[in-house]
Enzyme design. Structure first.
Site, PDB file in Angstrom:
ATOM      1  N   HIS A 150       5.758  23.638 -19.882  1.00 50.38           N
ATOM      2  CA  HIS A 150       5.088  24.399 -20.943  1.00 50.38           C
ATOM      3  C   HIS A 150       5.088  25.889 -20.596  1.00 50.38           C
ATOM      4  CE1 HIS A 150       2.517  20.885 -22.704  1.00 50.38           C
ATOM      5  NE2 HIS A 150       3.779  20.544 -22.520  1.00 50.38           N
ATOM      6  N   GLU A 170       2.701  28.063 -20.431  1.00 50.39           N
ATOM      7  CA  GLU A 170       1.664  28.479 -19.487  1.00 50.39           C
ATOM      8  C   GLU A 170       2.067  28.170 -18.053  1.00 50.39           C
ATOM      9  OE1 GLU A 170      -0.630  26.768 -23.112  1.00 50.39           O
ATOM     10  OE2 GLU A 170       1.316  26.502 -22.155  1.00 50.39           O
ATOM     11  N   CYS A 179      -2.972  23.020 -23.811  1.00 49.61           N
ATOM     12  CA  CYS A 179      -3.260  21.593 -23.722  1.00 49.61           C
ATOM     13  C   CYS A 179      -4.112  21.348 -22.472  1.00 49.61           C
ATOM     14  CB  CYS A 179      -1.950  20.795 -23.659  1.00 49.61           C
ATOM     15  SG  CYS A 179      -1.061  21.002 -22.095  1.00 49.61           S
ATOM     16  N   CYS A 218      -2.264  22.315 -19.149  1.00 49.45           N
ATOM     17  CA  CYS A 218      -2.190  23.758 -18.918  1.00 49.45           C
ATOM     18  C   CYS A 218      -3.565  24.356 -18.639  1.00 49.45           C
ATOM     19  CB  CYS A 218      -1.509  24.436 -20.096  1.00 49.45           C
ATOM     20  SG  CYS A 218       0.240  23.977 -20.225  1.00 49.45           S
TER      21      CYS A 218
END
Length: 144
Positions: A53, A55, A83, A86
């Protein structure tokens, strides 16, 4: 807080690059002392890795730039609410601030793990939310 919009625009640039590569358009930048020290965008399709992801990419880049795993003087700017995974990483990094644009009602951390962040992390939501949400809407509209 005008700086928040400036850095969110940089996160949006990362999100646009993700979209161009066929990735879900989420972008992130980590800022320390008014300088970008880490950038990231979704790479889950490119790397065939569900953990890639935006992040996570930005946190890793910032930790490498600053030569340390704790980012307690940094702010992470993310185009969409993180999410749970993260948010956990942001918490473990002890990030000073989280600034995000669009809400993520289906998979956002606030729904499933509202205490995932470090207790001292300051959160600001809704920064350029319309721009961030529109990028996601446009991306998924084109895919359907």
């Amino acid at each position: 807080m005008a700086d928040d919009a400036f850095f969110m625009k940089q996160a949006l640039q990362e999100a646009r690059l993700a979209a161009e590569a066929g990735e879900v358009p989420v972008g992130a930048v980590v800022v320390c002392r008014n300088q970008v020290v880490g950038r990231g965008r979704n790479l889950t399709e490119t790397l065939n890795d569900v953990t890639a992801h935006a992040e996570m990419q930005a946190i890793t880049a910032a930790a490498n730039t600053l030569n340390g795993k704790y980012l307690n003087e940094c702010t992470i700017y993310v185009t969409v609410e993180p999410c749970v995974m993260c948010a956990g990483a942001i918490g473990w990094a002890q990030m000073a601030r989280l600034v995000f644009g669009a809400d993520e009602k289906k998979r956002g951390y606030r729904r499933f793990a509202p205490y995932a962040l470090h207790p001292k992390t300051e959160v600001r939501s809704g920064v350029m939310a319309d721009d961030c949400a529109q990028l996601m809407t446009d991306f998924f509209r084109k895919r359907r």
